[in-house]
Design an enzyme around this catalytic site. Structure first.
Site, PDB file in Angstrom:
ATOM      1  N   ARG A 247       0.870  -1.180   0.000  1.00 47.87           N
ATOM      2  CA  ARG A 247       0.000   0.000   0.000  1.00 47.87           C
ATOM      3  C   ARG A 247       0.907   1.231   0.000  1.00 47.87           C
ATOM      4  NH1 ARG A 247      -3.472  -2.819  -1.532  1.00 47.87           N
ATOM      5  NH2 ARG A 247      -5.456  -3.347  -0.529  1.00 47.87           N
ATOM      6  N   GLU A 276      -3.711   7.574  -4.215  1.00 48.31           N
ATOM      7  CA  GLU A 276      -4.149   7.071  -5.525  1.00 48.31           C
ATOM      8  C   GLU A 276      -5.468   7.707  -5.945  1.00 48.31           C
ATOM      9  OE1 GLU A 276      -4.216   2.774  -5.615  1.00 48.31           O
ATOM     10  OE2 GLU A 276      -2.175   2.678  -4.835  1.00 48.31           O
ATOM     11  N   HIS A 294      -1.370   0.122  -9.775  1.00 44.58           N
ATOM     12  CA  HIS A 294      -2.032  -0.783  -8.821  1.00 44.58           C
ATOM     13  C   HIS A 294      -2.610  -2.008  -9.547  1.00 44.58           C
ATOM     14  CE1 HIS A 294      -3.975  -0.858  -4.582  1.00 44.58           C
ATOM     15  NE2 HIS A 294      -3.692  -2.085  -5.008  1.00 44.58           N
TER      16      HIS A 294
HETATM   17  P1  NAD Z   1      -0.424 -11.347   5.100  1.00 46.44           P
HETATM   18  O1  NAD Z   1      -1.343 -10.960   6.184  1.00 46.44           O
HETATM   19  O2  NAD Z   1      -0.292 -12.769   4.732  1.00 46.44           O
HETATM   20  O3  NAD Z   1       1.045 -10.773   5.383  1.00 46.44           O
HETATM   21  C1  NAD Z   1       1.313  -9.565   6.029  1.00 46.44           C
HETATM   22  C2  NAD Z   1       2.529  -9.753   6.937  1.00 46.44           C
HETATM   23  O4  NAD Z   1       2.827  -8.493   7.546  1.00 46.44           O
HETATM   24  C3  NAD Z   1       2.287 -10.751   8.090  1.00 46.44           C
HETATM   25  O5  NAD Z   1       3.342 -11.685   8.148  1.00 46.44           O
HETATM   26  C4  NAD Z   1       2.239  -9.873   9.328  1.00 46.44           C
HETATM   27  O6  NAD Z   1       2.751 -10.525  10.489  1.00 46.44           O
HETATM   28  C5  NAD Z   1       3.118  -8.719   8.914  1.00 46.44           C
HETATM   29  N1  NAD Z   1       2.846  -7.505   9.671  1.00 46.44           N
HETATM   30  C6  NAD Z   1       1.652  -7.018  10.060  1.00 46.44           C
HETATM   31  N2  NAD Z   1       1.814  -5.873  10.754  1.00 46.44           N
HETATM   32  C7  NAD Z   1       3.147  -5.634  10.794  1.00 46.44           C
HETATM   33  C8  NAD Z   1       3.956  -4.604  11.362  1.00 46.44           C
HETATM   34  N3  NAD Z   1       3.395  -3.602  12.041  1.00 46.44           N
HETATM   35  N4  NAD Z   1       5.299  -4.686  11.215  1.00 46.44           N
HETATM   36  C9  NAD Z   1       5.851  -5.738  10.555  1.00 46.44           C
HETATM   37  N5  NAD Z   1       5.147  -6.735   9.998  1.00 46.44           N
HETATM   38  C10 NAD Z   1       3.818  -6.682  10.112  1.00 46.44           C
HETATM   39  O7  NAD Z   1      -0.907 -10.481   3.840  1.00 46.44           O
HETATM   40  P2  NAD Z   1      -0.595 -10.769   2.291  1.00 46.44           P
HETATM   41  O8  NAD Z   1      -1.663 -11.588   1.705  1.00 46.44           O
HETATM   42  O9  NAD Z   1       0.830 -11.175   2.158  1.00 46.44           O
HETATM   43  O10 NAD Z   1      -0.783  -9.273   1.727  1.00 46.44           O
HETATM   44  C11 NAD Z   1       0.074  -8.233   2.169  1.00 46.44           C
HETATM   45  C12 NAD Z   1      -0.441  -6.889   1.671  1.00 46.44           C
HETATM   46  O11 NAD Z   1      -0.282  -6.791   0.268  1.00 46.44           O
HETATM   47  C13 NAD Z   1      -1.942  -6.655   1.886  1.00 46.44           C
HETATM   48  O12 NAD Z   1      -2.215  -6.162   3.169  1.00 46.44           O
HETATM   49  C14 NAD Z   1      -2.293  -5.659   0.810  1.00 46.44           C
HETATM   50  O13 NAD Z   1      -2.254  -4.349   1.335  1.00 46.44           O
HETATM   51  C15 NAD Z   1      -1.164  -5.811  -0.206  1.00 46.44           C
HETATM   52  N6  NAD Z   1      -1.670  -6.240  -1.529  1.00 46.44           N
HETATM   53  C16 NAD Z   1      -1.513  -5.418  -2.598  1.00 46.44           C
HETATM   54  C17 NAD Z   1      -1.949  -5.817  -3.845  1.00 46.44           C
HETATM   55  C18 NAD Z   1      -1.780  -4.948  -5.066  1.00 46.44           C
HETATM   56  O14 NAD Z   1      -2.601  -5.039  -5.974  1.00 46.44           O
HETATM   57  N7  NAD Z   1      -0.752  -4.140  -5.159  1.00 46.44           N
HETATM   58  C19 NAD Z   1      -2.579  -7.051  -4.005  1.00 46.44           C
HETATM   59  C20 NAD Z   1      -2.701  -7.875  -2.890  1.00 46.44           C
HETATM   60  C21 NAD Z   1      -2.245  -7.467  -1.652  1.00 46.44           C
END
Ligand code: NAD
Length: 330
Positions: A247, A276, A294
Site C-alpha cells: 500500500r 491514488e 495498482h
Molecule cells: P499477510 O497478512 O499474509 O502478510 C502480512 C505480513 O505483515 C504478516 O506476516 C504480518 O505478520 C506482517 N505484519 C503485520 N503488521 C506488521 C507490522 N506492524 N510490522 C511488521 N510486519 C507486520 O498479507 P498478504 O496476503 O501477504 O498481503 C500483504 C499486503 O499486500 C496486503 O495487506 C495488501 O495491502 C497488499 N496487496 C496489494 C496488492 C496490489 O494489488 N498491489 C494485491 C494484494 C495485496
C-alpha cells in the site's frame, strides 16, 4: 436476496450469486463511485450484502445507508479502506480475498525487481523512440539480481512467496522483518555453501542497511504508515532499489521523490501510491523509478478467483453460515 456490487468485476462471481437465486445489481459507472453516488446506490433497495472494492471508503455513514446489509465483501486482501470499528459497532461482517492473489502479486513484485534493475521500461522507450543504432558496450547498464540480498518487509503470504522466487530462482539471500519471527521459514532455506543462513530475521533498520533490493509486503496499519520515512531511506545502500506492491502510504512518497532525486537510493518500483490515483509531485518525472497503476493482482485468472471468493463469502453469510474469509467476526 439482494446484493449490490460497486463496480463491474469478472463475471464468474456474479454468476455464482445469480445461480444461488440472488438478485445482483452491479454499478453501471465505468469508474469509482463518488461518496454521494455510493451512498445513493446503496439506498436504492434494502440490500442484504455489498461487494465493495479497495477504492470504496467504507465507514459508519456507508453502513447506515444500507442498514439491511449483513456483509461487506471486500474484493481485495487488504482492507485498509474499511473502518473495522464502525463495522463492529454496526454488526456488519467484513470479508476479504486472501490467498488466491498471493502468487500473482509476488510475480508482479518480482517483475518490478527485474524491470527496475535491468531498466526494462527505459530500454523499451529508448528502442521505440528509434535510439537503438547498434549494440553498445556501455548502453543501458543495469545491475544483477542473482546472489544479491533481498530485504522483505512483512513475511506473510506474499512476502514469503517473493522470498521463494528470490532464493530458488536467483540464489538470493533474504533479510526479513515482521512482527513475528518465522523459524520454519528460516530452517526451510538453510545455509549456503559458505555456511551462512539464506534467510535471516532482522530489525527493519538492519533489513534496510543490508539489502540490495527491499520489497514491501506489510498491510497498511497505523503502525506501518510511513514505515519507510526519509530517515529510513537514508539507511538503505545508495546502490539499493525499493519495491512496493503493498500500500502506498507505507512509504513517505514525498520523501521517496527527494531520495531518488538526490540518489540516496538507486531506484524504486511502485505499484501503489499514497493518494491514488494522484502521484506525489515530481514522481512521474524521475528516471530511476518504474510505476504501475495498482495492477499487482491484475491477471485474468486471479481477478476471476477473487470474484468467486467474494461471492462465496456473501453466499455463506446469506445462508447463515460463517464465511470462509472473515476479517471481522461479529
Ligand atoms: P499477510 O497478512 O499474509 O502478510 C502480512 C505480513 O505483515 C504478516 O506476516 C504480518 O505478520 C506482517 N505484519 C503485520 N503488521 C506488521 C507490522 N506492524 N510490522 C511488521 N510486519 C507486520 O498479507 P498478504 O496476503 O501477504 O498481503 C500483504 C499486503 O499486500 C496486503 O495487506 C495488501 O495491502 C497488499 N496487496 C496489494 C496488492 C496490489 O494489488 N498491489 C494485491 C494484494 C495485496
Amino acid at each position: 436476496m439482494k446484493i449490490y456490487v460497486t463496480r463491474k468485476i469478472p463475471q464468474s462471481g456474479i454468476d455464482k450469486l445469480v445461480a444461488k437465486g440472488h438478485e445482483v445489481d452491479v454499478s453501471q459507472k465505468d469508474g469509482v463511485l463518488t461518496r454521494e453516488e455510493l451512498l445513493a446506490a446503496l439506498k436504492q433497495k434494502p440490500y442484504d450484502a455489498v461487494l465493495c472494492l479497495l477504492t470504496d471508503k467504507i465507514d459508519k455513514e456507508v453502513f447506515e445507508a444500507v442498514p439491511t446489509a449483513k456483509i461487506f465483501a471486500n474484493y481485495a486482501v487488504g482492507f485498509d479502506n474499511i473502518n473495522l470499528n464502525d463495522a463492529k459497532e454496526k454488526g456488519v461482517m467484513i470479508t476479504n480475498t486472501p490467498g488466491v492473489l498471493t502468487e500473482t502479486v509476488a510475480e508482479h513484485a518480482f517483475a518490478l525487481i527485474l524491470s527496475i534493475t535491468r531498466r526494462i521500461a527505459e530500454a523499451d522507450k529508448f528502442t521505440k523512440a528509434g535510439n537503438f543504432h547498434g549494440w553498445g558496450p556501455m548502453m543501458l547498464l543495469g545491475n544483477d539480481v542473482s546472489r544479491k540480498t533481498l530485504g522483505i518487509i512483512g513475511l506473510g503470504r506474499i512476502g514469503s512467496r517473493v522470498a521463494y522466487h528470490a532464493v530458488k530462482g536467483f540464489d538470493m539471500k533474504i533479510f526479513y522483518y515482521d512482527v513475528k519471527r518465522d523459524e520454519n521459514f528460516e530452517k526451510e532455506y538453510g545455509v549456503d555453501s559458505t555456511g551462512s543462513p539464506r534467510a535471516q530475521f532482522a530489525s527493519v533498520e538492519d533489513v534496510l542497511k543490508n539489502s540490495d533490493f527491499v520489497s514491501i509486503h506489510v498491510p497498511l496499519l497505523p503502525e506501518t504508515k510511513h514505515l519507510i520515512s526519509a530517515e529510513k531511506l537514508k539507511m538503505m545502500k545508495p546502490s539499493a532499489y525499493l519495491v512496493n506492491t503493498s500500500r502506498g502510504s507505507i512509504i513517505d512518497e514525498v520523501a521517496l521523490v527527494e531520495a531518488l532525486k538526490n540518489k540516496i537510493i538507486k531506484g524504486a518500483a511502485l505499484d501503489v501510491f499514497e493518494n491514488e490515483p494522484a502521484l506525489a509531485p515530481g514522481l512521474a518525472e524521475l528516471e530511476n523509478i518504474i510505476i504501475t497503476p495498482h495492477i499487482a493482482s491484475a491477471t485474468e485468472e486471479t481477478r476471476s478467483k477473487m470474484s468467486e471468493i467474494a461471492a462465496a463469502n456473501i453466499i455463506a453469510v446469506l445462508d447463515g453460515q460463517a464465511p470462509p474469509n472473515p476479517v471481522l467476526q461479529k
